[in-house]
Design a protein around this motif. Sequence first.
Motif, PDB file in Angstrom:
ATOM      1  N   UNK A  76       0.829  -1.215   0.000  1.00 57.45           N
ATOM      2  CA  UNK A  76       0.000   0.000   0.000  1.00 57.45           C
ATOM      3  C   UNK A  76       0.858   1.258   0.000  1.00 57.45           C
ATOM      4  N   UNK A  77       1.968   1.216   0.739  1.00 61.17           N
ATOM      5  CA  UNK A  77       2.857   2.380   0.773  1.00 61.17           C
ATOM      6  C   UNK A  77       3.514   2.631  -0.576  1.00 61.17           C
ATOM      7  N   UNK A  78       4.061   1.562  -1.190  1.00 57.07           N
ATOM      8  CA  UNK A  78       4.838   1.725  -2.411  1.00 57.07           C
ATOM      9  C   UNK A  78       3.966   1.899  -3.652  1.00 57.07           C
ATOM     10  N   UNK A  79       2.722   1.419  -3.601  1.00 56.62           N
ATOM     11  CA  UNK A  79       1.873   1.518  -4.792  1.00 56.62           C
ATOM     12  C   UNK A  79       0.922   2.712  -4.754  1.00 56.62           C
ATOM     13  N   UNK A  80       0.455   3.077  -3.553  1.00 57.90           N
ATOM     14  CA  UNK A  80      -0.523   4.167  -3.478  1.00 57.90           C
ATOM     15  C   UNK A  80      -0.072   5.327  -2.602  1.00 57.90           C
ATOM     16  N   UNK A  81       1.088   5.183  -1.935  1.00 57.54           N
ATOM     17  CA  UNK A  81       1.555   6.247  -1.050  1.00 57.54           C
ATOM     18  C   UNK A  81       0.825   6.303   0.271  1.00 57.54           C
ATOM     19  N   UNK A  82       0.111   5.228   0.605  1.00 55.72           N
ATOM     20  CA  UNK A  82      -0.622   5.205   1.875  1.00 55.72           C
ATOM     21  C   UNK A  82       0.355   5.339   3.046  1.00 55.72           C
ATOM     22  N   UNK A  83      -0.033   6.092   4.058  1.00 55.89           N
ATOM     23  CA  UNK A  83       0.836   6.375   5.209  1.00 55.89           C
ATOM     24  C   UNK A  83       0.818   5.218   6.193  1.00 55.89           C
ATOM     25  N   UNK A  84       1.530   4.163   5.864  1.00 59.50           N
ATOM     26  CA  UNK A  84       1.668   2.981   6.709  1.00 59.50           C
ATOM     27  C   UNK A  84       3.145   2.695   6.912  1.00 59.50           C
ATOM     28  N   UNK A  85       3.561   2.551   8.161  1.00 60.22           N
ATOM     29  CA  UNK A  85       4.958   2.218   8.433  1.00 60.22           C
ATOM     30  C   UNK A  85       5.214   0.764   8.056  1.00 60.22           C
ATOM     31  N   UNK A  86       6.281   0.538   7.325  1.00 60.29           N
ATOM     32  CA  UNK A  86       6.682  -0.811   6.937  1.00 60.29           C
ATOM     33  C   UNK A  86       7.754  -1.273   7.928  1.00 60.29           C
ATOM     34  N   UNK A  87       7.473  -2.379   8.612  1.00 59.28           N
ATOM     35  CA  UNK A  87       8.395  -2.850   9.656  1.00 59.28           C
ATOM     36  C   UNK A  87       8.827  -4.270   9.333  1.00 59.28           C
ATOM     37  N   UNK A  88      10.061  -4.394   8.817  1.00 57.59           N
ATOM     38  CA  UNK A  88      10.639  -5.712   8.580  1.00 57.59           C
ATOM     39  C   UNK A  88      11.861  -5.874   9.478  1.00 57.59           C
ATOM     40  N   UNK A 119       5.536 -10.271  21.758  1.00 58.63           N
ATOM     41  CA  UNK A 119       4.357  -9.416  21.546  1.00 58.63           C
ATOM     42  C   UNK A 119       4.586  -7.975  22.007  1.00 58.63           C
ATOM     43  N   UNK A 120       5.255  -7.813  23.158  1.00 57.15           N
ATOM     44  CA  UNK A 120       5.523  -6.457  23.661  1.00 57.15           C
ATOM     45  C   UNK A 120       6.465  -5.718  22.726  1.00 57.15           C
ATOM     46  N   UNK A 121       7.462  -6.438  22.198  1.00 57.88           N
ATOM     47  CA  UNK A 121       8.420  -5.819  21.290  1.00 57.88           C
ATOM     48  C   UNK A 121       7.771  -5.368  19.999  1.00 57.88           C
ATOM     49  N   UNK A 122       6.957  -6.230  19.416  1.00 59.14           N
ATOM     50  CA  UNK A 122       6.290  -5.866  18.166  1.00 59.14           C
ATOM     51  C   UNK A 122       5.406  -4.642  18.358  1.00 59.14           C
ATOM     52  N   UNK A 123       4.700  -4.598  19.484  1.00 58.99           N
ATOM     53  CA  UNK A 123       3.820  -3.457  19.757  1.00 58.99           C
ATOM     54  C   UNK A 123       4.640  -2.175  19.898  1.00 58.99           C
ATOM     55  N   UNK A 124       5.745  -2.257  20.638  1.00 57.88           N
ATOM     56  CA  UNK A 124       6.586  -1.084  20.868  1.00 57.88           C
ATOM     57  C   UNK A 124       7.222  -0.585  19.572  1.00 57.88           C
ATOM     58  N   UNK A 125       7.753  -1.498  18.771  1.00 56.13           N
ATOM     59  CA  UNK A 125       8.433  -1.089  17.542  1.00 56.13           C
ATOM     60  C   UNK A 125       7.455  -0.565  16.493  1.00 56.13           C
ATOM     61  N   UNK A 126       6.275  -1.186  16.391  1.00 57.55           N
ATOM     62  CA  UNK A 126       5.292  -0.696  15.418  1.00 57.55           C
ATOM     63  C   UNK A 126       4.814   0.703  15.799  1.00 57.55           C
ATOM     64  N   UNK A 127       4.640   0.937  17.106  1.00 58.80           N
ATOM     65  CA  UNK A 127       4.208   2.266  17.549  1.00 58.80           C
ATOM     66  C   UNK A 127       5.269   3.310  17.213  1.00 58.80           C
ATOM     67  N   UNK A 128       6.544   2.977  17.474  1.00 61.91           N
ATOM     68  CA  UNK A 128       7.628   3.913  17.172  1.00 61.91           C
ATOM     69  C   UNK A 128       7.750   4.138  15.672  1.00 61.91           C
ATOM     70  N   UNK A 129       7.651   3.070  14.886  1.00 62.78           N
ATOM     71  CA  UNK A 129       7.782   3.196  13.436  1.00 62.78           C
ATOM     72  C   UNK A 129       6.699   4.104  12.867  1.00 62.78           C
ATOM     73  N   UNK A 130       5.495   3.976  13.347  1.00 60.91           N
ATOM     74  CA  UNK A 130       4.408   4.828  12.855  1.00 60.91           C
ATOM     75  C   UNK A 130       4.560   6.274  13.335  1.00 60.91           C
ATOM     76  N   UNK A 131       5.128   6.444  14.519  1.00 58.96           N
ATOM     77  CA  UNK A 131       5.378   7.793  15.022  1.00 58.96           C
ATOM     78  C   UNK A 131       6.435   8.503  14.174  1.00 58.96           C
ATOM     79  N   UNK A 132       7.434   7.748  13.710  1.00 57.63           N
ATOM     80  CA  UNK A 132       8.528   8.324  12.926  1.00 57.63           C
ATOM     81  C   UNK A 132       8.199   8.480  11.446  1.00 57.63           C
ATOM     82  N   UNK A 133       7.108   7.883  10.984  1.00 56.51           N
ATOM     83  CA  UNK A 133       6.798   7.861   9.555  1.00 56.51           C
ATOM     84  C   UNK A 133       6.791   9.266   8.966  1.00 56.51           C
ATOM     85  N   UNK A 134       7.508   9.436   7.883  1.00 56.91           N
ATOM     86  CA  UNK A 134       7.619  10.730   7.204  1.00 56.91           C
ATOM     87  C   UNK A 134       6.363  10.944   6.366  1.00 56.91           C
ATOM     88  N   UNK A 135       5.475  11.780   6.862  1.00 56.21           N
ATOM     89  CA  UNK A 135       4.147  11.914   6.265  1.00 56.21           C
ATOM     90  C   UNK A 135       4.176  12.536   4.868  1.00 56.21           C
TER      91      UNK A 135
END
Length: 353
Positions: free
Chosen positions: A122-134, A154-170
Amino acid sequence: MTFQNELINWYLINKRDLPWRHTNDAYTIWLSEVILQQTRVEQGLPYFNKFLANFPTVSDFASATEAKVLKLWQGLGYYSRGRNMHATAQIVVRDYHGIFPNLHDELIKLKGIGEYTAAAISSFSSGEARAVVDGNVFRVLSRYYGIDTAINSPAGKKEFYALANELLYQDDPALYNQAIMEFGAIQCKPKSPNCTICPLNQTCYAFNHQLVNTLPVKIKKAAQKHRYINYLVCFNDEKVLIRERQAGDIWQHLYDFPSLETIEAYGLDHPVFIEQIKGAFGEDVDFEFVSSKKHLLTHQIIHLQFFILKNYIFNFSKQKELNWVSLNKVDELPQPKVIHDFIQEYFYKQKME
């Protein structure tokens, strides 16, 4: 300069020229993302090119046989990915009129597409504002911010996804996502990264606290299971006896030889093993050990032995999964890589002699 701008500037100078970066076509991006799951770019790129050449549209993919898809996938591993892709292509043709969706909430419904893949497409094809976390993003964030929460908890995934979305360059989510993933792949590498030339080293927590080799933290997986599979290879002129593996085990719907599985590696001096072979192929069967291999899967270590049988007999009515197939035809069937390699090494070597 901000963390995001540093990454983007680095990416614009250092990015690799990869074919899926020249398009916003959701189908093409989906091909690349699924093929590259748990696969290095160098290994996955020939497969991406091969799949796109054979299936230039999702309709072409959907109309292919599963056997052809698995044959093209041969050697890439994790064969469920290929089967899931085939199912997804058929769903897209049936339910989306052959137009591959490009928004996260539609993509996440498709088979084999999880949170990471849906966000990437979704990010690469439509520019949707979604953090990609690999794995690359986990590593960059863990090291830069000094986060020691296990990335596979589970705690790690939640923490990292929250940070990744916070940092996302809008302003340009796709560019930023590509930048941080590429940075983790070729600069902030898992082992021996060259931190002295890193543009983030002055503010990187791991670099400044000598934790580069410690972060990210990952919970160790349970010990891998060992399995011992003995292949009993029967051939007759230009034909070989093969069977299609069924659901419920490794290598589903791939083709291999008849086999016996044992609790450890047995040799031809083991009476129980000999009795098992005779029980399946007759009292007068002769057998010769040819080679052994070890094959590593995610949760299993497969120990393989290959035996050539002669003077065998068997009952096709009782062993309906067995069929004689010409060596040329075997080449067209999807096989586990270890079987393909054995055929190349043994049968064609015999043919040349």
